[in-house]
Design an enzyme around this catalytic site. Structure first.
Site, PDB file in Angstrom:
ATOM      1  CB  SER A 200      90.449  66.066  51.742  1.00  0.00           C
ATOM      2  OG  SER A 200      89.044  66.024  51.629  1.00  0.00           O
ATOM      3  CE  LYS A 201      90.496  59.512  56.946  1.00  0.00           C
ATOM      4  NZ  LYS A 201      91.381  58.440  56.514  1.00  0.00           N
ATOM      5  NE  ARG A 202      85.997  67.648  51.483  1.00  0.00           N
ATOM      6  CZ  ARG A 202      85.754  67.820  50.200  1.00  0.00           C
ATOM      7  NH1 ARG A 202      84.714  67.257  49.624  1.00  0.00           N
ATOM      8  NH2 ARG A 202      86.567  68.556  49.469  1.00  0.00           N
TER       9      ARG A 202
ATOM     10  N   GLY B 214      87.233  59.657  51.403  1.00  0.00           N
ATOM     11  CA  GLY B 214      87.482  58.250  51.718  1.00  0.00           C
ATOM     12  C   GLY B 214      88.898  58.091  52.221  1.00  0.00           C
TER      13      GLY B 214
ATOM     14  CD  GLU C 139      92.233  54.941  56.234  1.00  0.00           C
ATOM     15  OE1 GLU C 139      91.008  55.076  56.375  1.00  0.00           O
ATOM     16  OE2 GLU C 139      93.012  55.892  56.015  1.00  0.00           O
TER      17      GLU C 139
END
Ligand code: GLU
Length: 479
Positions: free
Chosen positions: A255-257, A259, A265
Protein backbone atom coordinates in the site's frame (compact mmCIF):
# COMPACT_ATOMS: atom_id res chain seq x y z
CA UNK A 1 -26.70 -39.10 -6.74
CA UNK A 2 -24.66 -38.82 -9.91
CA UNK A 3 -20.95 -39.53 -9.88
CA UNK A 4 -19.06 -36.24 -10.15
CA UNK A 5 -18.10 -35.50 -13.73
CA UNK A 6 -15.06 -33.52 -14.67
CA UNK A 7 -15.08 -31.05 -17.48
CA UNK A 8 -12.27 -31.82 -19.87
CA UNK A 9 -10.26 -28.72 -20.39
CA UNK A 10 -8.35 -28.17 -23.60
CA UNK A 11 -5.61 -25.70 -22.99
CA UNK A 12 -3.68 -24.02 -25.76
CA UNK A 13 -0.51 -25.49 -24.37
CA UNK A 14 -1.73 -28.97 -25.12
CA UNK A 15 -2.31 -28.09 -28.74
CA UNK A 16 0.84 -26.01 -29.13
CA UNK A 17 -0.89 -22.90 -30.49
CA UNK A 18 1.21 -19.82 -31.19
CA UNK A 19 1.62 -18.01 -27.88
CA UNK A 20 -0.44 -14.86 -27.28
CA UNK A 21 -0.30 -13.11 -23.91
CA UNK A 22 -1.93 -9.91 -22.75
CA UNK A 23 -1.73 -7.34 -20.04
CA UNK A 24 -5.17 -6.04 -19.10
CA UNK A 25 -4.90 -3.10 -16.72
CA UNK A 26 -7.85 -1.08 -15.50
CA UNK A 27 -6.99 2.60 -15.95
CA UNK A 28 -7.25 3.88 -12.41
CA UNK A 29 -4.65 6.62 -12.37
CA UNK A 30 -1.19 5.14 -12.83
CA UNK A 31 0.66 2.01 -13.81
CA UNK A 32 0.87 0.07 -10.54
CA UNK A 33 4.21 -1.54 -9.81
CA UNK A 34 2.45 -4.92 -9.51
CA UNK A 35 0.84 -4.32 -12.90
CA UNK A 36 4.23 -3.46 -14.35
CA UNK A 37 5.54 -6.79 -13.14
CA UNK A 38 2.54 -8.59 -14.66
CA UNK A 39 3.16 -6.78 -17.94
CA UNK A 40 6.84 -7.76 -17.82
CA UNK A 41 6.08 -11.45 -17.28
CA UNK A 42 3.56 -11.48 -20.13
CA UNK A 43 5.94 -9.58 -22.40
CA UNK A 44 8.86 -11.90 -21.60
CA UNK A 45 6.82 -15.05 -22.03
CA UNK A 46 5.48 -14.01 -25.43
CA UNK A 47 8.81 -12.64 -26.67
CA UNK A 48 10.69 -15.74 -25.63
CA UNK A 49 8.16 -17.96 -27.38
CA UNK A 50 8.23 -15.82 -30.51
CA UNK A 51 4.57 -15.02 -29.89
CA UNK A 52 2.57 -11.86 -29.36
CA UNK A 53 2.08 -9.66 -26.33
CA UNK A 54 -1.08 -7.55 -26.41
CA UNK A 55 -2.46 -4.74 -24.32
CA UNK A 56 -6.09 -4.42 -23.32
CA UNK A 57 -7.37 -1.40 -21.47
CA UNK A 58 -10.20 -2.53 -19.20
CA UNK A 59 -12.05 0.74 -19.14
CA UNK A 60 -15.56 -0.49 -18.47
CA UNK A 61 -15.72 1.30 -15.13
CA UNK A 62 -16.73 4.62 -16.70
CA UNK A 63 -16.44 6.55 -13.48
CA UNK A 64 -12.84 5.67 -12.77
CA UNK A 65 -11.51 5.44 -16.33
CA UNK A 66 -10.03 8.63 -17.72
CA UNK A 67 -7.89 9.45 -20.73
CA UNK A 68 -5.20 10.67 -18.37
CA UNK A 69 -5.17 7.31 -16.59
CA UNK A 70 -4.89 5.48 -19.91
CA UNK A 71 -2.03 7.77 -20.90
CA UNK A 72 -0.27 7.11 -17.59
CA UNK A 73 -0.36 3.38 -18.29
CA UNK A 74 0.92 3.82 -21.84
CA UNK A 75 3.68 6.14 -20.63
CA UNK A 76 4.68 3.75 -17.86
CA UNK A 77 4.85 0.81 -20.25
CA UNK A 78 6.79 2.85 -22.81
CA UNK A 79 9.27 3.92 -20.16
CA UNK A 80 9.75 0.29 -19.15
CA UNK A 81 10.20 -0.68 -22.78
CA UNK A 82 7.23 -3.05 -22.67
CA UNK A 83 5.39 -1.93 -25.74
CA UNK A 84 2.69 -4.23 -27.05
CA UNK A 85 2.50 -5.85 -30.46
CA UNK A 86 -0.19 -3.69 -31.93
CA UNK A 87 -2.49 -0.95 -30.67
CA UNK A 88 -4.28 -1.41 -27.35
CA UNK A 89 -7.75 -2.87 -27.35
CA UNK A 90 -10.28 -0.80 -25.41
CA UNK A 91 -12.77 -3.01 -23.64
CA UNK A 92 -15.64 -0.56 -23.32
CA UNK A 93 -15.76 -0.04 -27.08
CA UNK A 94 -16.55 -3.72 -27.50
CA UNK A 95 -19.77 -3.76 -25.52
CA UNK A 96 -21.83 -4.68 -28.60
CA UNK A 97 -19.66 -7.71 -29.20
CA UNK A 98 -19.99 -8.72 -25.56
CA UNK A 99 -23.78 -8.45 -25.75
CA UNK A 100 -23.86 -10.46 -28.94
CA UNK A 101 -21.75 -13.19 -27.30
CA UNK A 102 -24.09 -13.33 -24.30
CA UNK A 103 -27.11 -13.53 -26.59
CA UNK A 104 -25.51 -16.46 -28.41
CA UNK A 105 -25.33 -18.26 -25.08
CA UNK A 106 -29.00 -17.52 -24.43
CA UNK A 107 -29.77 -18.96 -27.85
CA UNK A 108 -27.79 -22.12 -27.15
CA UNK A 109 -29.35 -22.48 -23.71
CA UNK A 110 -26.10 -21.93 -21.80
CA UNK A 111 -27.34 -18.62 -20.44
CA UNK A 112 -30.79 -17.41 -19.54
CA UNK A 113 -32.81 -14.34 -18.76
CA UNK A 114 -33.59 -13.90 -15.11
CA UNK A 115 -36.62 -11.87 -14.03
CA UNK A 116 -36.15 -12.02 -10.28
CA UNK A 117 -36.86 -8.81 -8.46
CA UNK A 118 -34.11 -7.47 -6.20
CA UNK A 119 -35.92 -8.69 -3.12
CA UNK A 120 -36.48 -12.17 -4.52
CA UNK A 121 -32.85 -12.38 -5.53
CA UNK A 122 -31.67 -11.27 -2.10
CA UNK A 123 -33.89 -13.83 -0.37
CA UNK A 124 -32.68 -16.66 -2.61
CA UNK A 125 -29.05 -15.68 -2.15
CA UNK A 126 -29.55 -15.72 1.60
CA UNK A 127 -31.18 -19.15 1.47
CA UNK A 128 -28.41 -20.54 -0.73
CA UNK A 129 -25.74 -19.15 1.61
CA UNK A 130 -27.43 -20.80 4.59
CA UNK A 131 -27.08 -24.15 2.81
CA UNK A 132 -23.51 -23.50 1.73
CA UNK A 133 -24.55 -23.41 -1.92
CA UNK A 134 -23.99 -20.84 -4.62
CA UNK A 135 -26.99 -18.85 -5.77
CA UNK A 136 -29.07 -20.37 -8.55
CA UNK A 137 -31.93 -18.54 -10.16
CA UNK A 138 -35.21 -20.40 -10.68
CA UNK A 139 -35.27 -18.87 -14.18
CA UNK A 140 -32.42 -21.22 -15.17
CA UNK A 141 -35.18 -23.78 -15.46
CA UNK A 142 -36.76 -23.33 -18.92
CA UNK A 143 -40.13 -24.39 -17.49
CA UNK A 144 -40.08 -21.82 -14.70
CA UNK A 145 -42.84 -19.82 -16.27
CA UNK A 146 -43.70 -16.95 -18.57
CA UNK A 147 -41.73 -13.76 -17.95
CA UNK A 148 -43.85 -11.02 -16.35
CA UNK A 149 -45.00 -8.51 -18.95
CA UNK A 150 -42.47 -5.69 -19.44
CA UNK A 151 -40.36 -6.78 -16.46
CA UNK A 152 -36.67 -6.02 -16.58
CA UNK A 153 -34.23 -8.90 -16.61
CA UNK A 154 -30.56 -9.69 -16.35
CA UNK A 155 -28.77 -12.34 -18.39
CA UNK A 156 -27.05 -15.01 -16.33
CA UNK A 157 -24.79 -17.93 -17.08
CA UNK A 158 -26.42 -21.26 -16.39
CA UNK A 159 -23.71 -22.32 -13.92
CA UNK A 160 -22.25 -25.85 -14.07
CA UNK A 161 -24.37 -28.50 -12.44
CA UNK A 162 -23.81 -29.14 -8.78
CA UNK A 163 -21.95 -32.40 -9.27
CA UNK A 164 -19.64 -31.00 -11.90
CA UNK A 165 -16.13 -29.82 -11.12
CA UNK A 166 -14.18 -27.03 -12.72
CA UNK A 167 -10.45 -27.67 -12.72
CA UNK A 168 -8.13 -24.79 -13.33
CA UNK A 169 -4.65 -26.01 -14.10
CA UNK A 170 -2.56 -23.16 -12.88
CA UNK A 171 1.15 -22.95 -13.59
CA UNK A 172 1.81 -21.36 -10.22
CA UNK A 173 -0.94 -22.60 -7.95
CA UNK A 174 -1.22 -26.14 -9.32
CA UNK A 175 -4.61 -27.67 -9.98
CA UNK A 176 -7.38 -25.66 -8.39
CA UNK A 177 -10.65 -27.55 -8.34
CA UNK A 178 -13.92 -25.74 -7.79
CA UNK A 179 -17.12 -27.62 -7.26
CA UNK A 180 -20.05 -26.64 -9.46
CA UNK A 181 -22.10 -25.87 -6.37
CA UNK A 182 -19.64 -23.07 -5.56
CA UNK A 183 -20.30 -21.30 -8.84
CA UNK A 184 -23.36 -19.11 -9.00
CA UNK A 185 -25.55 -18.21 -11.95
CA UNK A 186 -23.53 -15.07 -12.36
CA UNK A 187 -24.62 -12.10 -14.41
CA UNK A 188 -23.35 -11.62 -17.96
CA UNK A 189 -25.56 -8.67 -18.93
CA UNK A 190 -27.04 -6.28 -16.42
CA UNK A 191 -30.61 -5.07 -16.71
CA UNK A 192 -29.42 -2.07 -18.73
CA UNK A 193 -27.75 -4.58 -21.09
CA UNK A 194 -24.23 -3.54 -20.13
CA UNK A 195 -21.80 -6.46 -20.05
CA UNK A 196 -20.16 -7.48 -16.79
CA UNK A 197 -16.43 -7.66 -16.27
CA UNK A 198 -16.55 -11.48 -16.20
CA UNK A 199 -18.15 -11.64 -19.65
CA UNK A 200 -15.95 -8.96 -21.19
CA UNK A 201 -12.70 -10.60 -20.07
CA UNK A 202 -13.68 -14.00 -21.44
CA UNK A 203 -14.92 -12.70 -24.79
CA UNK A 204 -11.96 -10.38 -25.23
CA UNK A 205 -9.39 -13.03 -24.35
CA UNK A 206 -11.02 -15.32 -26.86
CA UNK A 207 -11.25 -12.73 -29.63
CA UNK A 208 -7.64 -11.66 -29.06
CA UNK A 209 -6.54 -15.29 -29.32
CA UNK A 210 -4.99 -15.21 -25.86
CA UNK A 211 -3.30 -18.53 -25.04
CA UNK A 212 -1.67 -17.66 -21.71
CA UNK A 213 -3.10 -15.55 -18.91
CA UNK A 214 -0.47 -14.41 -16.43
CA UNK A 215 -1.99 -12.11 -13.79
CA UNK A 216 -2.23 -11.42 -10.08
CA UNK A 217 -3.61 -14.15 -7.87
CA UNK A 218 -6.38 -11.81 -6.76
CA UNK A 219 -8.01 -13.10 -9.96
CA UNK A 220 -7.65 -16.79 -9.09
CA UNK A 221 -11.25 -17.09 -7.90
CA UNK A 222 -12.38 -15.45 -11.14
CA UNK A 223 -10.55 -18.15 -13.09
CA UNK A 224 -13.04 -20.85 -12.07
CA UNK A 225 -16.03 -18.76 -13.12
CA UNK A 226 -14.30 -17.66 -16.28
CA UNK A 227 -13.51 -21.28 -17.09
CA UNK A 228 -17.17 -22.18 -16.61
CA UNK A 229 -18.10 -19.40 -19.01
CA UNK A 230 -15.41 -20.40 -21.53
CA UNK A 231 -16.75 -23.94 -21.41
CA UNK A 232 -20.25 -22.65 -22.06
CA UNK A 233 -18.95 -20.96 -25.20
CA UNK A 234 -17.10 -24.15 -26.11
CA UNK A 235 -13.86 -22.18 -26.41
CA UNK A 236 -10.38 -23.23 -25.44
CA UNK A 237 -9.29 -22.37 -21.90
CA UNK A 238 -6.02 -20.44 -21.73
CA UNK A 239 -3.10 -21.62 -19.66
CA UNK A 240 -3.27 -19.73 -16.38
CA UNK A 241 -0.48 -18.50 -14.15
CA UNK A 242 -1.73 -16.57 -11.14
CA UNK A 243 1.17 -14.83 -9.48
CA UNK A 244 1.22 -13.82 -5.81
CA UNK A 245 0.87 -10.10 -5.26
CA UNK A 246 3.80 -7.96 -4.20
CA UNK A 247 3.93 -7.23 -0.49
CA UNK A 248 5.56 -4.46 1.49
CA UNK A 249 8.72 -4.98 3.52
CA UNK A 250 6.58 -5.90 6.53
CA UNK A 251 4.89 -8.74 4.62
CA UNK A 252 1.57 -6.92 4.38
CA UNK A 253 -0.25 -6.22 1.14
CA UNK A 254 1.47 -3.40 -0.71
CA UNK A 255 0.00 0.00 0.00
CA UNK A 256 0.94 3.64 -0.22
CA UNK A 257 2.61 3.62 3.16
CA UNK A 258 5.24 1.13 1.94
CA UNK A 259 6.41 3.60 -0.66
CA UNK A 260 5.65 4.39 -4.25
CA UNK A 261 2.98 2.40 -6.09
CA UNK A 262 3.09 4.04 -9.50
CA UNK A 263 5.86 3.18 -11.90
CA UNK A 264 6.37 6.85 -12.83
CA UNK A 265 7.39 7.51 -9.25
CA UNK A 266 10.22 5.01 -9.63
CA UNK A 267 11.31 6.81 -12.78
CA UNK A 268 11.29 10.07 -10.82
CA UNK A 269 13.26 8.47 -7.99
CA UNK A 270 15.98 7.86 -10.55
CA UNK A 271 15.79 4.17 -11.35
CA UNK A 272 16.73 3.01 -14.83
CA UNK A 273 14.11 1.06 -16.78
CA UNK A 274 16.41 -1.92 -17.30
CA UNK A 275 17.10 -2.01 -13.57
CA UNK A 276 13.39 -1.84 -12.86
CA UNK A 277 12.80 -4.77 -15.21
CA UNK A 278 15.55 -6.82 -13.59
CA UNK A 279 14.27 -6.01 -10.12
CA UNK A 280 10.63 -6.75 -10.95
CA UNK A 281 11.66 -9.99 -12.63
CA UNK A 282 13.30 -11.29 -9.48
CA UNK A 283 10.31 -10.13 -7.46
CA UNK A 284 8.37 -13.29 -8.19
CA UNK A 285 10.56 -15.28 -10.55
CA UNK A 286 13.79 -17.15 -9.99
CA UNK A 287 16.05 -19.62 -11.66
CA UNK A 288 18.71 -21.47 -9.70
CA UNK A 289 20.81 -18.98 -7.81
CA UNK A 290 20.79 -16.31 -10.51
CA UNK A 291 20.61 -12.89 -8.92
CA UNK A 292 20.59 -9.94 -11.29
CA UNK A 293 19.19 -11.11 -14.61
CA UNK A 294 19.31 -8.68 -17.52
CA UNK A 295 16.39 -8.46 -19.93
CA UNK A 296 18.53 -10.07 -22.65
CA UNK A 297 19.19 -13.04 -20.37
CA UNK A 298 15.57 -13.17 -19.26
CA UNK A 299 14.48 -13.41 -22.89
CA UNK A 300 16.42 -16.68 -23.00
CA UNK A 301 15.55 -17.98 -19.55
CA UNK A 302 12.07 -16.87 -18.54
CA UNK A 303 9.59 -19.65 -17.86
CA UNK A 304 6.38 -20.09 -15.90
CA UNK A 305 8.00 -22.80 -13.78
CA UNK A 306 10.23 -20.17 -12.17
CA UNK A 307 7.27 -18.17 -10.85
CA UNK A 308 7.19 -18.28 -7.06
CA UNK A 309 4.22 -19.36 -4.96
CA UNK A 310 4.72 -16.99 -2.07
CA UNK A 311 4.46 -13.21 -2.20
CA UNK A 312 7.72 -11.35 -2.52
CA UNK A 313 8.50 -8.21 -0.60
CA UNK A 314 9.42 -4.88 -2.03
CA UNK A 315 12.96 -4.13 -0.88
CA UNK A 316 14.37 -0.70 -1.65
CA UNK A 317 17.91 -1.63 -0.59
CA UNK A 318 17.90 -4.41 -3.14
CA UNK A 319 16.36 -2.15 -5.76
CA UNK A 320 19.16 0.33 -5.14
CA UNK A 321 21.89 -2.25 -5.60
CA UNK A 322 20.27 -3.56 -8.78
CA UNK A 323 20.05 0.01 -10.09
CA UNK A 324 23.70 0.68 -9.18
CA UNK A 325 24.63 -2.42 -11.16
CA UNK A 326 22.85 -1.16 -14.29
CA UNK A 327 24.17 2.39 -13.89
CA UNK A 328 27.70 1.01 -13.95
CA UNK A 329 26.88 -0.82 -17.18
CA UNK A 330 25.06 2.09 -18.81
CA UNK A 331 26.54 4.17 -21.60
CA UNK A 332 28.06 7.40 -20.22
CA UNK A 333 26.39 9.68 -22.76
CA UNK A 334 23.01 8.13 -22.05
CA UNK A 335 23.53 8.72 -18.34
CA UNK A 336 24.41 12.35 -19.02
CA UNK A 337 21.13 12.76 -20.89
CA UNK A 338 19.27 11.08 -18.02
CA UNK A 339 21.01 13.33 -15.52
CA UNK A 340 19.86 16.43 -17.41
CA UNK A 341 16.33 15.01 -17.58
CA UNK A 342 16.41 14.29 -13.88
CA UNK A 343 17.60 17.82 -13.09
CA UNK A 344 14.85 19.32 -15.23
CA UNK A 345 12.13 17.09 -13.78
CA UNK A 346 13.25 17.68 -10.20
CA UNK A 347 13.50 21.44 -10.76
CA UNK A 348 17.25 21.49 -10.12
CA UNK A 349 19.35 24.19 -11.82
CA UNK A 350 20.12 23.60 -15.47
CA UNK A 351 23.47 21.92 -16.05
CA UNK A 352 25.82 24.30 -17.83
CA UNK A 353 28.70 21.91 -18.54
CA UNK A 354 29.01 20.29 -21.95
CA UNK A 355 27.89 16.73 -22.66
CA UNK A 356 31.48 15.91 -23.51
CA UNK A 357 32.87 17.03 -20.14
CA UNK A 358 30.01 15.44 -18.23
CA UNK A 359 30.49 12.11 -20.02
CA UNK A 360 34.18 12.05 -19.06
CA UNK A 361 33.23 12.73 -15.46
CA UNK A 362 30.47 10.12 -15.68
CA UNK A 363 32.95 7.33 -16.22
CA UNK A 364 34.50 8.19 -12.84
CA UNK A 365 31.37 9.03 -10.89
CA UNK A 366 28.68 6.59 -11.98
CA UNK A 367 29.80 3.77 -9.72
CA UNK A 368 29.45 6.06 -6.69
CA UNK A 369 25.64 6.30 -6.82
CA UNK A 370 22.62 4.04 -6.65
CA UNK A 371 20.06 6.35 -8.29
CA UNK A 372 20.04 9.38 -10.58
CA UNK A 373 19.55 11.89 -7.73
CA UNK A 374 22.52 10.33 -5.96
CA UNK A 375 24.46 10.57 -9.18
CA UNK A 376 23.48 14.23 -9.45
CA UNK A 377 24.86 14.76 -5.96
CA UNK A 378 28.13 13.13 -7.02
CA UNK A 379 28.32 15.75 -9.76
CA UNK A 380 27.63 18.47 -7.20
CA UNK A 381 31.29 19.56 -6.90
CA UNK A 382 31.48 19.97 -10.69
CA UNK A 383 28.16 21.73 -11.07
CA UNK A 384 28.73 24.13 -8.15
CA UNK A 385 29.20 27.75 -9.17
CA UNK A 386 32.15 29.84 -7.95
CA UNK A 387 32.85 31.11 -5.46
CA UNK A 388 31.99 27.96 -3.52
CA UNK A 389 30.29 28.48 -0.18
CA UNK A 390 32.61 27.77 2.74
CA UNK A 391 31.24 26.21 5.87
CA UNK A 392 33.07 26.22 9.18
CA UNK A 393 34.83 22.95 8.51
CA UNK A 394 36.13 24.12 5.14
CA UNK A 395 37.22 27.39 6.71
CA UNK A 396 39.16 25.53 9.42
CA UNK A 397 40.90 23.30 6.91
CA UNK A 398 42.04 26.33 4.94
CA UNK A 399 44.59 27.48 7.55
CA UNK A 400 47.11 30.22 6.80
CA UNK A 401 49.77 27.57 6.40
CA UNK A 402 47.61 25.61 3.96
CA UNK A 403 46.77 28.73 1.95
CA UNK A 404 50.46 29.48 1.64
CA UNK A 405 51.01 26.06 0.14
CA UNK A 406 48.08 26.42 -2.23
CA UNK A 407 49.58 29.70 -3.42
CA UNK A 408 52.91 27.97 -4.10
CA UNK A 409 51.20 25.05 -5.85
CA UNK A 410 49.03 27.28 -8.06
CA UNK A 411 51.73 28.27 -10.63
CA UNK A 412 53.04 24.71 -10.74
CA UNK A 413 49.63 23.38 -11.70
CA UNK A 414 49.19 26.25 -14.16
CA UNK A 415 52.38 25.19 -15.92
CA UNK A 416 51.49 21.49 -16.11
CA UNK A 417 51.88 20.20 -19.65
CA UNK A 418 49.19 17.57 -19.60
CA UNK A 419 46.04 18.02 -17.48
CA UNK A 420 45.56 14.35 -16.79
CA UNK A 421 45.09 12.72 -13.40
CA UNK A 422 48.29 10.62 -13.52
CA UNK A 423 50.30 13.76 -14.32
CA UNK A 424 48.42 15.76 -11.68
CA UNK A 425 48.99 13.05 -9.08
CA UNK A 426 52.72 12.92 -9.80
CA UNK A 427 52.91 16.71 -9.53
CA UNK A 428 51.07 16.76 -6.21
CA UNK A 429 53.36 14.04 -4.81
CA UNK A 430 56.44 15.93 -5.97
CA UNK A 431 55.12 19.15 -4.48
CA UNK A 432 54.41 17.50 -1.10
CA UNK A 433 57.91 16.02 -1.06
CA UNK A 434 59.47 19.40 -1.91
CA UNK A 435 57.46 20.99 0.92
CA UNK A 436 58.66 18.23 3.22
CA UNK A 437 55.11 17.21 4.15
CA UNK A 438 52.96 14.10 3.75
CA UNK A 439 50.04 14.12 1.35
CA UNK A 440 47.72 14.25 4.34
CA UNK A 441 48.74 17.85 4.92
CA UNK A 442 48.03 19.14 1.43
CA UNK A 443 45.15 16.87 0.39
CA UNK A 444 42.37 18.13 2.71
CA UNK A 445 42.88 21.87 2.12
CA UNK A 446 43.09 21.33 -1.64
CA UNK A 447 39.92 19.30 -1.52
CA UNK A 448 38.20 21.94 0.61
CA UNK A 449 39.18 24.69 -1.85
CA UNK A 450 38.16 22.68 -4.91
CA UNK A 451 34.90 21.15 -3.69
CA UNK A 452 33.72 23.32 -0.82
CA UNK A 453 33.27 20.10 1.15
CA UNK A 454 31.02 18.42 -1.45
CA UNK A 455 31.60 14.72 -2.11
CA UNK A 456 34.21 14.16 -4.80
CA UNK A 457 36.41 11.34 -6.03
CA UNK A 458 40.16 11.03 -5.63
CA UNK A 459 41.79 14.46 -5.64
CA UNK A 460 43.80 14.09 -8.87
CA UNK A 461 40.68 12.83 -10.65
CA UNK A 462 38.58 15.65 -9.19
CA UNK A 463 41.12 18.15 -10.53
CA UNK A 464 41.08 16.53 -13.95
CA UNK A 465 37.30 16.51 -14.07
CA UNK A 466 37.05 20.15 -13.03
CA UNK A 467 39.48 21.11 -15.77
CA UNK A 468 42.52 23.31 -15.45
CA UNK A 469 40.81 26.70 -15.67
CA UNK A 470 38.08 25.92 -13.17
CA UNK A 471 40.53 24.26 -10.76
CA UNK A 472 42.94 27.19 -10.82
CA UNK A 473 40.07 29.64 -10.45
CA UNK A 474 38.72 27.80 -7.41
CA UNK A 475 42.18 27.69 -5.84
CA UNK A 476 42.54 31.38 -6.66
CA UNK A 477 39.21 32.09 -4.89
CA UNK A 478 40.58 30.90 -1.53
CA UNK A 479 44.07 32.32 -1.84
N1 GLU B 1 -8.30 -5.53 -15.26
C1 GLU B 1 -7.86 -6.46 -14.28
C2 GLU B 1 -6.98 -5.75 -13.28
O1 GLU B 1 -6.48 -4.68 -13.56
C3 GLU B 1 -7.07 -7.60 -14.87
C4 GLU B 1 -7.93 -8.64 -15.44
C5 GLU B 1 -7.20 -9.85 -15.99
O2 GLU B 1 -5.94 -9.79 -16.10
O3 GLU B 1 -7.85 -10.80 -16.34
O4 GLU B 1 -6.78 -6.26 -12.20
Amino acid sequence: MHAPTETTVHTHEATGTHVVTRFAPSPTGYLHIGGARTALFNWLYARKAGGKYLLRIEDTDRERSTDAAVQAILDGLAWLGLEADGPPLFQFARADRHREAAESLVASGKAFRCYLSQDEEAARKEAARAQGLAFRSPWRNPDHGTPPQGASFVTRLRAPSENEFIRVQDKVQGVVTTAGREIDDFILLRSDQTPTYMLAVVVDDHDMGVTHVIRGDDHLTNAARQTALINAFGWQVPTYAHIPLIHGDDGKKLSKRHGALGVEEYRDMGYLPEAMRAYLLRLGWSKGDLDIVSTEEALELFDLEGLGKSPSRLDFAKMGSVNAHFMRLADDHRLVALLREHAARAGKPEIAQSDHDLAIAMAHLKDRAKTLPELYDQFGFILAARPLPRDEKVQKTLSQEALGRIARLHPILAALADWHHTEIKATLDKFAAAEGIGFGKIGPPLRAALTGGLPAPDLAIALELLGRDESLARLGDVM
